[in-house]
Design a protein around this motif. Structure first.
Motif, short mmCIF file in Angstrom:
data_model
loop_
_atom_site.label_atom_id
_atom_site.label_comp_id
_atom_site.label_asym_id
_atom_site.label_seq_id
_atom_site.Cartn_x
_atom_site.Cartn_y
_atom_site.Cartn_z
N THR A 63 -3.21 10.78 22.16
CA THR A 63 -4.00 9.85 22.86
C THR A 63 -4.98 10.36 23.18
O THR A 63 -6.03 9.79 23.15
N ALA A 64 -5.18 11.66 23.87
CA ALA A 64 -6.01 12.17 24.64
C ALA A 64 -7.39 12.60 23.53
O ALA A 64 -8.35 12.37 23.74
N SER A 65 -6.81 13.04 22.50
CA SER A 65 -7.89 13.28 21.16
C SER A 65 -8.48 12.03 20.75
O SER A 65 -9.79 11.93 20.45
N ALA A 66 -8.04 10.89 20.74
CA ALA A 66 -8.30 9.62 20.18
C ALA A 66 -9.32 9.16 21.31
O ALA A 66 -10.57 8.68 20.96
N TRP A 72 -17.20 10.88 22.33
CA TRP A 72 -18.19 11.49 21.50
C TRP A 72 -18.86 10.71 20.36
O TRP A 72 -20.15 10.69 20.15
N ALA A 73 -18.15 9.54 20.04
CA ALA A 73 -18.46 8.70 19.16
C ALA A 73 -19.80 7.76 19.79
O ALA A 73 -21.00 7.41 19.39
N SER A 74 -19.72 7.55 21.17
CA SER A 74 -20.75 6.81 21.83
C SER A 74 -21.78 7.57 22.28
O SER A 74 -22.71 7.23 22.87
N LYS A 75 -21.86 9.00 21.86
CA LYS A 75 -23.00 10.02 22.07
C LYS A 75 -23.53 10.36 21.09
O LYS A 75 -24.05 11.54 20.89
N LEU A 105 -22.08 13.02 11.64
CA LEU A 105 -21.18 13.98 11.37
C LEU A 105 -20.96 14.96 12.42
O LEU A 105 -19.52 15.83 12.57
N PHE A 106 -21.83 15.40 13.21
CA PHE A 106 -21.59 16.24 14.26
C PHE A 106 -20.69 15.77 15.21
O PHE A 106 -19.77 16.33 15.65
N GLN A 107 -20.56 14.57 15.42
CA GLN A 107 -19.86 13.87 16.41
C GLN A 107 -18.32 13.36 15.93
O GLN A 107 -17.78 12.99 16.83
N THR A 108 -18.16 13.66 14.67
CA THR A 108 -16.93 13.44 14.01
C THR A 108 -16.18 14.51 13.61
O THR A 108 -15.40 15.15 14.07
N VAL A 109 -16.87 15.25 12.40
CA VAL A 109 -16.18 16.21 11.93
C VAL A 109 -16.22 17.65 12.83
O VAL A 109 -15.26 18.28 12.84
N VAL A 110 -17.21 17.80 13.20
CA VAL A 110 -17.48 19.06 13.99
C VAL A 110 -16.67 19.10 15.46
O VAL A 110 -15.82 19.75 15.78
N ARG A 111 -16.37 17.59 15.78
CA ARG A 111 -15.74 17.31 17.24
C ARG A 111 -14.29 17.60 16.55
O ARG A 111 -13.37 18.16 17.52
N ILE A 112 -13.89 17.13 15.56
CA ILE A 112 -12.43 17.04 15.06
C ILE A 112 -12.06 18.59 15.03
O ILE A 112 -10.94 18.96 15.55
N VAL A 113 -12.96 19.61 14.41
CA VAL A 113 -12.66 21.02 14.40
C VAL A 113 -12.48 21.48 15.80
O VAL A 113 -11.44 22.19 15.92
N VAL A 174 -13.29 0.48 15.53
CA VAL A 174 -13.12 0.71 16.89
C VAL A 174 -14.27 2.06 16.95
O VAL A 174 -15.20 2.14 17.81
N HIS A 175 -14.27 3.03 15.91
CA HIS A 175 -15.18 4.13 16.30
C HIS A 175 -16.85 3.59 15.96
O HIS A 175 -17.64 4.21 16.78
N SER A 176 -16.81 2.58 14.94
CA SER A 176 -18.23 2.32 14.73
C SER A 176 -18.73 1.41 16.02
O SER A 176 -19.89 1.35 16.24
N THR A 177 -17.79 0.77 16.46
CA THR A 177 -18.27 -0.09 17.81
C THR A 177 -18.86 0.67 18.93
O THR A 177 -19.77 0.52 19.37
N TYR A 178 -18.19 1.90 19.18
CA TYR A 178 -18.62 2.73 20.17
C TYR A 178 -19.73 3.36 19.76
O TYR A 178 -20.55 3.87 20.52
#
Length: 272
Positions: A63-66, A72-75, A105-113, A174-178
């Motif tokens: 939950t914390a990861s989500a 990060w999506a909002s940034k 990609l930075f705020q999704t893929v890199v952050r997931i890693v 949800v990700h796109s709205t943020y």
């Protein structure tokens, strides 16, 4: 769009923020250590593996990861807050689409890693301490993967009208709205975006509910009977809803891109 140029911009983002990423990863590691050890403290004190606590720690970490991913999506405009940052980013030899996609990609893929590294490191530390104290260990990371597999299984098998595509489309929406909401604010993007997406849809749904309720009351008070018959089956309805949700997510990403292109260097305190 040039893929090589896109990857160069993404690499430029990573290199330019590597010290910041390192500090953030350490903070995430400390946060996940707190989650894992706090949830399993009773088991450590009793010198036994508490599988219920392991599962609870995995749920809290997931939950914390989500939530962190939404923050990060909002940034997505993280490197365009000041005039200097904007000029430096604008000088890169790439199109606006490539720069926006690189930031996304930075705020999704890199952050997931980044999150994965922090969780696995915290889990390894917990396993080492568990082996020293109890002579046995259980992995929170494996429990997280089990929970994800359970979510996917339930989405596919528990309800025949649900598919894994519905779960993915809802997550994308949800990700796109943020991502879109974050392009409107310079500071506290996650907070302001959350408030925006709470009150605006609530107002819209309230107005729609009042309109529908008022119409139904008028028809009933005048002796009319309102009956709604669905011509489509449940599976078809869910499929149509999923397609609409995906199209909405694509629309929000496109609007975020348009806002990204129109961001000004100097503006007021809250809006770009």
């Amino acid at each position: 769009m040039d893929t090589k140029r896109l990857m160069k911009v993404l690499r430029w983002n990573i290199i330019g923020t590597r010290s910041y990423l390192t500090r953030q990863t350490m903070l995430l590691f400390a946060a996940f250590c707190f989650i894992v050890f706090s949830q399993n403290m009773s088991g450590l004190l009793d010198r036994r593996i508490d599988y219920e606590s392991i599962s609870r720690a995995a749920s809290v970490a997931l939950t914390a990861s989500a939530v962190i991913m939404l923050v990060w999506a909002s940034k997505v405009t993280f490197n365009m807050k000041t005039k200097t940052e904007f000029v430096n980013y604008a000088m890169l030899p790439a199109t606006n689409a490539e720069k926006f996609l690189a930031n996304l990609l930075f705020q999704t893929v890199v952050r997931i890693v980044q999150v994965t590294i922090a969780i696995v490191a915290a889990d390894i530390l917990f396993c080492i301490i568990s082996l020293i104290i109890m002579g046995d260990a259980s992995s929170v990371t494996l429990r997280i993967l089990t929970n994800l597999a359970s979510i996917i299984y339930n989405a596919v098998h528990v309800d025949n009208t649900l598919t894994i595509g519905d779960t993915i489309s809802a997550a994308l929406l949800v990700h796109s709205t943020y991502t879109f909401g974050g392009t409107f604010f310079r500071k506290n993007q996650f907070l302001w975006t959350t408030l925006f997406w709470i009150f605006v849809p609530l107002l819209i749904f309230t107005l729609i509910g009042v309109a529908i309720g008022g119409t139904a009351y008028y028809l009933e008070s005048n002796g009319y009977e309102l009956t709604i018959n669905w011509l489509l089956g449940d599976t078809a309805i869910v499929f149509i809803i999923s397609i609409c949700v995906i199209l909405m997510a694509i629309g929000f990403y496109f609007l975020a891109y348009r806002r990204f292109c129109r961001i000004q260097i100097i503006n007021n305190k809250f809006f770009n």
